[in-house]
Design a protein around this motif. Structure first.
Motif, short mmCIF file in Angstrom:
data_model
loop_
_atom_site.label_atom_id
_atom_site.label_comp_id
_atom_site.label_asym_id
_atom_site.label_seq_id
_atom_site.Cartn_x
_atom_site.Cartn_y
_atom_site.Cartn_z
N GLN A 22 0.86 -1.20 0.00
CA GLN A 22 0.00 0.00 0.00
C GLN A 22 0.89 1.24 0.00
OE1 GLN A 22 -1.18 1.86 3.49
NE2 GLN A 22 -1.37 3.39 1.87
N VAL A 23 0.48 2.23 -0.80
CA VAL A 23 1.27 3.44 -0.99
C VAL A 23 0.34 4.66 -0.87
CG1 VAL A 23 2.80 4.67 -2.59
CG2 VAL A 23 2.83 2.18 -2.54
N TYR A 24 0.86 5.75 -0.33
CA TYR A 24 0.07 6.99 -0.21
C TYR A 24 0.37 7.99 -1.31
CZ TYR A 24 -1.68 6.22 4.56
OH TYR A 24 -2.33 5.75 5.66
N ALA A 25 -0.69 8.59 -1.84
CA ALA A 25 -0.57 9.81 -2.63
C ALA A 25 -0.93 10.96 -1.68
CB ALA A 25 -1.54 9.78 -3.80
N GLU A 26 -0.36 12.13 -1.89
CA GLU A 26 -0.58 13.23 -0.94
C GLU A 26 -0.77 14.56 -1.66
OE1 GLU A 26 1.92 12.72 2.96
OE2 GLU A 26 3.19 12.15 1.29
N THR A 27 -1.66 15.38 -1.09
CA THR A 27 -1.82 16.76 -1.58
C THR A 27 -1.94 17.70 -0.37
OG1 THR A 27 -4.24 16.63 -1.63
CG2 THR A 27 -3.08 16.06 -3.68
N GLY A 28 -1.74 18.98 -0.62
CA GLY A 28 -1.94 19.99 0.43
C GLY A 28 -0.81 20.02 1.43
N ALA A 29 -1.16 20.36 2.69
CA ALA A 29 -0.14 20.50 3.74
C ALA A 29 0.38 19.12 4.14
CB ALA A 29 -0.75 21.20 4.94
N ASN A 30 1.66 19.09 4.53
CA ASN A 30 2.32 17.83 4.84
C ASN A 30 3.40 18.11 5.89
OD1 ASN A 30 4.06 15.63 4.83
ND2 ASN A 30 4.39 15.62 2.62
N ALA A 36 4.01 24.20 0.86
CA ALA A 36 2.66 24.17 1.44
C ALA A 36 1.67 23.37 0.61
CB ALA A 36 2.15 25.59 1.64
N ASN A 37 2.02 23.05 -0.62
CA ASN A 37 1.20 22.16 -1.44
C ASN A 37 2.11 21.01 -1.86
OD1 ASN A 37 -1.52 23.56 -1.88
ND2 ASN A 37 -0.01 25.18 -2.17
N THR A 38 2.10 19.96 -1.06
CA THR A 38 3.11 18.91 -1.17
C THR A 38 3.11 18.21 -2.53
OG1 THR A 38 4.13 17.09 0.07
CG2 THR A 38 1.73 16.99 -0.18
N GLU A 39 1.97 18.28 -3.25
CA GLU A 39 1.94 17.65 -4.58
C GLU A 39 2.94 18.30 -5.53
OE1 GLU A 39 -0.42 19.33 -3.12
OE2 GLU A 39 -1.58 20.61 -4.48
N ARG A 40 3.43 19.51 -5.17
CA ARG A 40 4.44 20.17 -6.01
C ARG A 40 5.85 19.76 -5.60
NH1 ARG A 40 1.98 26.08 -5.17
NH2 ARG A 40 -0.07 25.71 -6.10
N ASN A 41 5.97 18.97 -4.53
CA ASN A 41 7.31 18.62 -4.06
C ASN A 41 7.39 17.14 -3.65
OD1 ASN A 41 10.01 19.26 -3.40
ND2 ASN A 41 9.46 19.64 -1.27
N ARG A 42 7.18 16.84 -2.36
CA ARG A 42 7.37 15.46 -1.89
C ARG A 42 6.18 14.54 -2.19
NH1 ARG A 42 11.94 15.54 1.22
NH2 ARG A 42 11.72 13.29 1.38
N GLY A 43 4.99 15.12 -2.29
CA GLY A 43 3.77 14.31 -2.42
C GLY A 43 3.69 13.59 -3.75
N MET A 44 3.31 12.34 -3.69
CA MET A 44 3.21 11.52 -4.92
C MET A 44 1.76 11.56 -5.43
SD MET A 44 4.32 7.54 -5.10
CE MET A 44 6.07 7.81 -5.11
N SER A 45 1.58 11.45 -6.74
CA SER A 45 0.22 11.41 -7.29
C SER A 45 -0.32 9.97 -7.21
CB SER A 45 0.23 11.85 -8.75
OG SER A 45 0.93 10.88 -9.52
N VAL A 46 -1.63 9.83 -7.34
CA VAL A 46 -2.23 8.49 -7.36
C VAL A 46 -1.66 7.69 -8.54
CG1 VAL A 46 -4.37 7.17 -7.65
CG2 VAL A 46 -4.36 9.20 -6.18
N ALA A 47 -1.52 8.34 -9.69
CA ALA A 47 -1.01 7.63 -10.87
C ALA A 47 0.40 7.09 -10.62
CB ALA A 47 -1.00 8.58 -12.07
N ARG A 48 1.23 7.91 -10.01
CA ARG A 48 2.61 7.47 -9.73
C ARG A 48 2.61 6.32 -8.70
NH1 ARG A 48 6.78 5.53 -9.72
NH2 ARG A 48 8.63 6.13 -8.57
N ALA A 49 1.75 6.43 -7.69
CA ALA A 49 1.66 5.37 -6.67
C ALA A 49 1.19 4.06 -7.30
CB ALA A 49 0.70 5.81 -5.55
#
Ligand code: SF4
Length: 298
Positions: free
Chosen positions: A260-268, A274-287
């Motif tokens: 199981q893998v997490y995709a993340e958006t927003g604060a982290n 401040a919008n983690t999808e632009r940096n560390r957060g992974m997208s659902v597609a990538r996960a």
């Protein structure tokens, strides 16, 4: 003893093989993607020494709170991309009433097949029942490593919330976190045994990210190989009945019983963006791609 196995030895690979085999069999080779939206970026009074949102060392570039419509849009995009569970996360000071209203709105657009999970501050039995009543199916909550020392929350408060979650019939998502180089194996095992005691369905391990500006950043980070070993041992000890996760996602952990893998958006809390999808957060597609690469069915 298992945690003491040297990384890279033949015993290490035997350990990974056992954890991998158990997961592939028990979970029918299914891979799961969870989507988590951090819905506010605000200084938090609990001031955890590893978290970028702590009031005393707030490291994000902006301060904001998502509107109900914005949270619904994020949830919708997780669902449309194929997330199995949707998590809504806030800092500890976020008003519970507002969170319940947002949760109710998100539930309305969430298919029954998708679980809705709260990741918020501590709460009592009544709030746990309210969460259930507005349509949350579960809650992510943990007694963190060195709770009360590296965090501003007394350990007993965390435990009371865990009991409230179980008491209300919500699914409890648990994790050994945030693991840093200074933690002893005994400390990690204590949290694995706690998860076993609470009969956790979805288990995880997470390494601490040394976010610049946070007090614990200078202590550094454990390796991906070490995280992978801890994930394998945790999988064997806890025997979760639905899924096993390692965070942040590392491909090699998928050799060790992680499905199981997490995709993340927003604060982290692990990111200064401040919008983690632009940096560390992974997208659902990538996960999903990570899981598919490990030949899990997604
Ligand atoms: S980890 Fe949670 S409780 Fe601790 S400072 Fe960050 S937002 Fe607050």
């Amino acid at each position: 003893m298992l945690l003491g196995i040297g990384n890279g030895t033949s015993e290490f690979y035997e350990l990974l093989a056992v954890a991998n085999e158990l997961t592939r069999e028990a979970f029918d080779n299914k891979g799961l993607v969870f989507g988590q939206a951090g819905i506010n970026a605000e200084p938090c009074t609990k001031n955890c020494r590893f978290c970028s949102l702590g009031k005393g060392h707030y490291s994000l570039s902006s301060i904001w709170r998502r509107s109900e419509e914005e949270v619904m849009a994020e949830a919708r995009s997780f669902i449309e991309a194929g997330a199995n569970d949707v998590f809504l996360m806030t800092t500890a000071d976020y008003p519970v009433d507002e969170f319940l209203e947002i949760g109710r709105a998100v539930r309305r657009i969430t298919p029954d097949s998708v679980r809705l999970v709260a990741n918020i501050g501590d709460f009592d039995d009544d709030t746990a029942k309210d969460l259930r009543n507005v349509g949350f199916t579960g809650a992510y909550h943990i007694h963190r490593l060195r709770e009360g020392v590296d965090t501003g929350i007394p350990p007993e408060v965390r435990l009371r919330t865990l009991d409230a979650i179980k008491g209300a019939g919500l699914e409890l998502y648990y994790c050994v976190e945030p693991i840093g180089p200074e933690h002893t194996y005994e400390e990690l095992v204590a949290e694995m045994l706690r998860a076993q005691e609470y009969d956790v369905g979805v288990m995880a391990v997470m390494r601490r990210i040394p976010v610049p500006g946070t007090p614990l950043a200078t202590k550094g980070q454990i390796s991906a190989l070490e995280l992978t070993k801890i994930a394998a041992v945790t999988r064997l000890v806890v025997q979760p009945h639905r899924a096993m996760n390692a965070h942040e996602p590392v491909q090699m952990s998928l050799l060790a019983g992680v499905n199981q893998v997490y995709a993340e958006t927003g604060a982290n809390p692990r990111d200064a963006e401040a919008n983690t999808e632009r940096n560390r957060g992974m997208s659902v597609a990538r996960a999903r791609q990570m899981l598919a690469d490990a030949e899990y069915e997604v």
